[in-house]
Design a protein around this motif. Sequence first.
Motif, PDB file in Angstrom:
ATOM      1  N   ARG A  85      -6.064  -3.575  -5.225  1.00  0.00           N
ATOM      2  CA  ARG A  85      -5.810  -4.659  -4.443  1.00  0.00           C
ATOM      3  C   ARG A  85      -5.698  -4.401  -2.982  1.00  0.00           C
ATOM      4  N   VAL A  86      -5.354  -3.116  -2.831  1.00  0.00           N
ATOM      5  CA  VAL A  86      -4.695  -2.664  -1.358  1.00  0.00           C
ATOM      6  C   VAL A  86      -5.115  -1.000  -1.342  1.00  0.00           C
ATOM      7  N   GLY A  87      -5.558  -0.866  -0.109  1.00  0.00           N
ATOM      8  CA  GLY A  87      -6.059   0.736   0.207  1.00  0.00           C
ATOM      9  C   GLY A  87      -4.767   1.544   0.355  1.00  0.00           C
ATOM     10  N   VAL A  88      -5.190   2.916   0.975  1.00  0.00           N
ATOM     11  CA  VAL A  88      -3.943   3.668   1.316  1.00  0.00           C
ATOM     12  C   VAL A  88      -4.398   4.428   2.602  1.00  0.00           C
ATOM     13  N   GLU A  89      -5.361   3.889   3.388  1.00  0.00           N
ATOM     14  CA  GLU A  89      -5.723   4.692   4.539  1.00  0.00           C
ATOM     15  C   GLU A  89      -4.953   4.108   5.570  1.00  0.00           C
ATOM     16  N   PRO A  90      -4.415   4.752   6.653  1.00  0.00           N
ATOM     17  CA  PRO A  90      -3.806   4.372   8.155  1.00  0.00           C
ATOM     18  C   PRO A  90      -5.006   3.518   8.732  1.00  0.00           C
ATOM     19  N   SER A  91      -4.292   2.490   9.169  1.00  0.00           N
ATOM     20  CA  SER A  91      -5.409   1.391   9.892  1.00  0.00           C
ATOM     21  C   SER A  91      -5.385   1.763  11.102  1.00  0.00           C
ATOM     22  N   SER A  99      -6.981  -5.840   9.091  1.00  0.00           N
ATOM     23  CA  SER A  99      -7.390  -4.747   8.591  1.00  0.00           C
ATOM     24  C   SER A  99      -7.938  -4.712   7.197  1.00  0.00           C
ATOM     25  N   LEU A 100      -9.174  -5.383   6.969  1.00  0.00           N
ATOM     26  CA  LEU A 100      -9.533  -5.440   5.581  1.00  0.00           C
ATOM     27  C   LEU A 100     -10.804  -4.534   5.407  1.00  0.00           C
ATOM     28  N   GLU A 101     -10.977  -3.799   4.234  1.00  0.00           N
ATOM     29  CA  GLU A 101     -12.114  -3.077   3.883  1.00  0.00           C
ATOM     30  C   GLU A 101     -13.555  -3.783   3.796  1.00  0.00           C
ATOM     31  N   ALA A 108      -6.124  -2.206   4.411  1.00  0.00           N
ATOM     32  CA  ALA A 108      -6.158  -0.887   4.514  1.00  0.00           C
ATOM     33  C   ALA A 108      -5.062  -0.144   3.859  1.00  0.00           C
ATOM     34  N   ASN A 109      -3.770  -0.801   3.989  1.00  0.00           N
ATOM     35  CA  ASN A 109      -2.575  -0.060   3.294  1.00  0.00           C
ATOM     36  C   ASN A 109      -1.533  -1.026   3.060  1.00  0.00           C
ATOM     37  N   PRO A 110      -0.414  -0.769   2.204  1.00  0.00           N
ATOM     38  CA  PRO A 110       0.597  -1.627   1.875  1.00  0.00           C
ATOM     39  C   PRO A 110       1.499  -1.830   2.803  1.00  0.00           C
ATOM     40  N   ASN A 113       1.054  -6.185   7.370  1.00  0.00           N
ATOM     41  CA  ASN A 113       1.439  -7.333   6.885  1.00  0.00           C
ATOM     42  C   ASN A 113       0.513  -7.673   5.649  1.00  0.00           C
ATOM     43  N   ALA A 114      -0.958  -7.587   5.967  1.00  0.00           N
ATOM     44  CA  ALA A 114      -2.076  -7.958   4.948  1.00  0.00           C
ATOM     45  C   ALA A 114      -1.882  -7.053   3.624  1.00  0.00           C
ATOM     46  N   GLY A 115      -1.555  -5.938   3.722  1.00  0.00           N
ATOM     47  CA  GLY A 115      -1.445  -5.143   2.356  1.00  0.00           C
ATOM     48  C   GLY A 115      -0.041  -5.380   1.819  1.00  0.00           C
ATOM     49  N   ALA A 116       1.002  -5.823   2.471  1.00  0.00           N
ATOM     50  CA  ALA A 116       2.212  -6.064   1.657  1.00  0.00           C
ATOM     51  C   ALA A 116       2.172  -7.444   1.289  1.00  0.00           C
TER      52      ALA A 116
END
Length: 390
Positions: A85-91, A99-101, A108-110, A113-116
Motif C-alpha cells: 500500500r505504501v513505498g519506502v523511497e524518499p519523495s 507523491s504517488l508511484e 512514496a513513503n509512510p 501525508n498521503a502515505g500516513a
Amino acid sequence: MDPITALLDDVLDEIAPQDAGAPADYIPELAAADTDRLAFAVVGPHGRVRAVGDDAAEFTIQSISKPFVLALALQELGRERVLARVGVEPSGEPFNAISLEMGTGRPANPMINAGAIAVSSLVPGGDVDERTARIVETLSAFAGRSLWVDEAVYASESATGDRNRALAHLLRSHGVLEGEVETAVEAYFRQCSLLVTVRDLAVMAATLAFGGVNPLTRRRVIDERVARDVLSIMGSCGMYDFSGEWMLRVGLPAKSGVSGGLLAVAPSQFGVAAFSPRLDTHGNSVRSVLVVEELAERFGMHMLESHESVAVPAVALETVEGGRVVRLGGELGFAGTERVVAILRGMGDELPPGATVTVDATGLGAAHPGAVVALQAEFETMPEGFVLLV
C-alpha cells in the motif's frame, strides 16, 4: 542540577535566542501557539528522563505519530502487506505533496501525508472510534503513559483538512486506501491531535532505540525487527525534503511535526526530543533542529561515525588487596556509561566495610566528552570507597 542536565541546559540557552520561522498557520489552533516555548529531553537505556526548558508543556504530536502508527501496522499485518500500500523511497517533496508511484498509485513513503493516511487506513477498526482507540493504545504504550486527543485541535484540523481528503480520494481511486475515505481521514486527524510533552516523545524515541522495549515500563511494545524497519524509513524520509541534509549533519533517524516537535533516535543508546513551535520552510522546527544538531555534535551521536563499540566498553575486573579494580577499555559512549554505573552499583551493595573500588578509565581508546561528564556525575552519588581514574 546534575552535570548532564546542566549540559543540556547550556545547549538550550545557546539556541534560545534564535527566532527564525513561524508556527503553522494553516491549522488555526497551531497558529496560536506560544512561540517562546522551548524544551529538550533525553532518555537512556535505564529509563531515566533528563529534560530542560518547557518540558511540561503539552502540544499535539502531529506527524510524529506517523512512525508509531506505521509500527502498529507492521506489527499487526507484516511488512509485505504494508508495502503493498505504501513505498519506502524518499519523495524529495514537501510533506503534503501528491507523491504517488506511477502505475500503482502507492504513496512514496509512510512519512508524507498521503502515505500516513494509507497506513492509518490499515489499522484494524470498523469505524473512526475503534481505529483511534487502537492507535491511542499503541502510542500510549510507546510513551509509557495514557495519551489523549486534543479535541479543539482535532476539530481545527478536520475543518481545514481538504487537501488531506483530496489525497485520500486519490488513494481510493487507485485502490490503495482500505475502507471509506472519511473513516481513514478522520482517524488520521485524531492521531495527529494526540497531546504529548517533550518527555513523552523522548521516551517514545527511546522505545525505538532499544528495539521496541520501553525503557521506562520495560514493556515490549513491538518486535525488534519492526523497530528496525521503522528506523530505516525514518532515516531516509523522516525529515521530508530536508532528510538528506539532516542525515549528513546529524546522522540519526528522526521525525518532525508541524506543532514544533522533533524526535531522534540513537540506536541502542538513547532517544532525544525537542520542542519549539516556529517552523522552517520544510515544516521542521527551527530551534528543535538546531538543538538536536548541536547535541549530536557534542556527544558524537552520528550513527555513521567510526565506533569500536557503540554501547558498552570492555570491562575487566581485578581483585587486589583492600578491594577491586575495574578497568575500562574500548569506547565509552553515553549509554555505555549507564551500563558501567549499573555494574558498579551492584558491586557497591556487596562491598565490605573499608574496601575500595577503583575504576580505571585511562585505558579507554575513545570516550565522548558527554559520556565522561556523565560518569563523573554518577561518581558524585556513589558510596564511599569508589575512586575514578580518568
